[in-house]
Scaffold this motif. Structure first.
Motif, short mmCIF file in Angstrom:
data_model
loop_
_atom_site.label_atom_id
_atom_site.label_comp_id
_atom_site.label_asym_id
_atom_site.label_seq_id
_atom_site.Cartn_x
_atom_site.Cartn_y
_atom_site.Cartn_z
N ALA A 51 0.84 -1.20 0.00
CA ALA A 51 0.00 0.00 0.00
C ALA A 51 0.87 1.24 0.00
O ALA A 51 2.05 1.20 0.39
CB ALA A 51 -0.92 0.00 1.22
N VAL A 106 -4.09 1.19 7.78
CA VAL A 106 -3.88 0.33 6.61
C VAL A 106 -3.11 -0.92 7.02
O VAL A 106 -3.47 -2.04 6.65
CB VAL A 106 -3.13 1.09 5.50
N THR A 117 -3.22 7.18 9.18
CA THR A 117 -3.77 6.39 8.08
C THR A 117 -2.91 5.16 7.82
O THR A 117 -3.43 4.06 7.58
CB THR A 117 -3.87 7.24 6.80
N ASP A 164 -10.19 -5.70 4.32
CA ASP A 164 -10.11 -4.79 3.18
C ASP A 164 -9.38 -3.50 3.57
O ASP A 164 -9.56 -2.99 4.68
CB ASP A 164 -11.51 -4.45 2.67
N TYR A 165 -8.60 -2.97 2.66
CA TYR A 165 -7.92 -1.70 2.87
C TYR A 165 -7.67 -1.04 1.52
O TYR A 165 -7.68 -1.69 0.48
CB TYR A 165 -6.58 -1.91 3.59
N GLU A 166 -7.49 0.27 1.55
CA GLU A 166 -7.20 1.02 0.33
C GLU A 166 -5.72 0.88 0.00
O GLU A 166 -4.86 1.11 0.85
CB GLU A 166 -7.54 2.49 0.52
N LYS A 167 -5.42 0.51 -1.24
CA LYS A 167 -4.02 0.36 -1.64
C LYS A 167 -3.34 1.72 -1.82
O LYS A 167 -2.18 1.89 -1.47
CB LYS A 167 -3.92 -0.45 -2.93
N ASP A 168 -4.06 2.69 -2.35
CA ASP A 168 -3.50 4.02 -2.57
C ASP A 168 -4.25 5.05 -1.73
O ASP A 168 -5.47 5.21 -1.89
CB ASP A 168 -3.58 4.40 -4.05
N ASN A 169 -3.53 5.74 -0.86
CA ASN A 169 -4.14 6.69 0.06
C ASN A 169 -3.41 8.03 -0.05
O ASN A 169 -2.20 8.11 0.15
CB ASN A 169 -4.02 6.18 1.50
#
Length: 333
Positions: free
Chosen positions: A149, A298, A294, A307-312
């Motif tokens: 990430a 992650v 953040t 689940d997590y956001e790869k691009d933050n």
């Protein structure tokens, strides 16, 4: 009666504290800064409870990376985990060696700000082989497939908002100096955003200064530029440490009519903005505090197989003399 007087006094003090907290964003305060007093042992593997994470910044003498580390560490310790910190001091080869140390120490994940976005690849490959996930912070690595990430700032916007303000300050264009660091992708993005904002607006880049390591070379090079050019209208700096060197050169040369822009938002540059030191005019601000929080969210989700956001991307915004008091000068936003 005495008990009632004590209760009333406490109530008054609470109300006063609440009122003092109004009037500006909840930034720049010790609580929000996530800054903790610590000795060198705090940065190593002390204690045995919780999961062990690794942190490798670019240069821990840079207040941005120190604040980012503190934010990560505070969030981890709040959930019972630990952080092992390594400082490569802007040495790409040393960073690779230190990451191998973190692997040998058995860390479960690594928070990484690469010194050089390409030279970090061997360390990323070693982490992948060891099945240790990487949360890439601040500046992206070149081989993005080797990280789990990314958590950073909208760096192009941070540079763009500086360029937009320069158009207001110098509507007829002018001569500018750019201070950059080609090996650091986040800085490249900031300079790209700045140049996009001023395209076809009458500005000429008369000099590009490459900041090396801790940026200590910038002052001498900027001094040389000033001696060779009687007309410099603005300087765009890729980071606050670069800007501090530029401001020192400008102050010594007594050329404070030059507009200086930077990206970060450290207490030092915001104070310079308030005082008008060294031509400081505006900052494309980012928040290492929010970035760290953040990043831990992650990493926690990743290790829990959730689940997590790869691009933050954290928001970046413009700070000038008109709004700097809202953000405060005693800490990071």
């Amino acid at each position: 009666m005495k008990k009632r007087w004590i209760l009333c006094t406490v109530a008054v003090l609470c109300i006063a504290a609440a009122l003092l907290g109004c009037g500006k964003k909840n930034v720049g305060t010790p609580e929000d800064n996530a800054v903790v007093e610590e000795d060198d042992k705090k940065n190593d593997n002390t204690g045995e409870s919780g999961r062990l994470f690794g942190f490798s910044g670019i240069d821990m003498s840079n207040p941005f990376y120190d604040t980012l580390k503190n934010s990560v560490q505070t969030a981890l310790e709040a959930q019972g985990d630990r952080l092992m910190v390594r400082d490569p001091a802007s040495d790409a080869d040393l960073q690779n060696e230190q990451i191998r140390e973190l692997i040998n120490e058995g860390v479960q994940a690594v928070f990484l700000c690469p010194v050089d976005w390409e030279k970090i690849t061997p360390a990323l490959e070693a982490l992948k082989e060891a099945d240790i996930p990487v949360i890439n912070l601040d500046t992206e690595v070149k081989e993005t497939s080797l990280v789990s990430a990314f958590v950073g700032s909208d760096n192009e916007n941070a540079g763009y908002v500086c360029g937009q303000d320069l158009l207001v300050q110098k509507p007829d264009g002018g001569k500018i100096v750019i201070v950059e660091s080609p090996g650091v992708n986040s800085v490249n993005e900031r300079i790209t955003g700045f140049e996009e904002a001023i395209t076809n607006s009458g500005f000429e880049v008369v000099k590009r200064i490459e900041a090396l390591g801790d940026s200590s070379n910038v002052k001498d090079e900027m001094t040389q530029v000033l001696s060779e050019n009687s007309e410099i209208d603005a300087v765009m700096c890729g980071s606050d440490p670069m800007a501090e060197q530029v401001m020192a050169a400008i102050t010594e040369a007594q050329r404070t009519n030059i507009c200086v822009y930077s990206v970060d938002g450290s207490p030092a540059t915001k104070t310079a903005l308030v005082n008008g030191t060294g031509g400081m005019t505006g900052i494309g601000a980012q928040s290492p505090i929010n970035m760290g929080k953040t990043a831990v969210k992650v990493a926690t989700a990743l290790l829990a197989d959730k689940d997590y956001e790869k691009d933050n991307y954290e928001e970046t915004f413009f700070i000038n003399r008109d709004n700097v008091e809202m953000y405060g000068t005693d800490g990071w936003q």
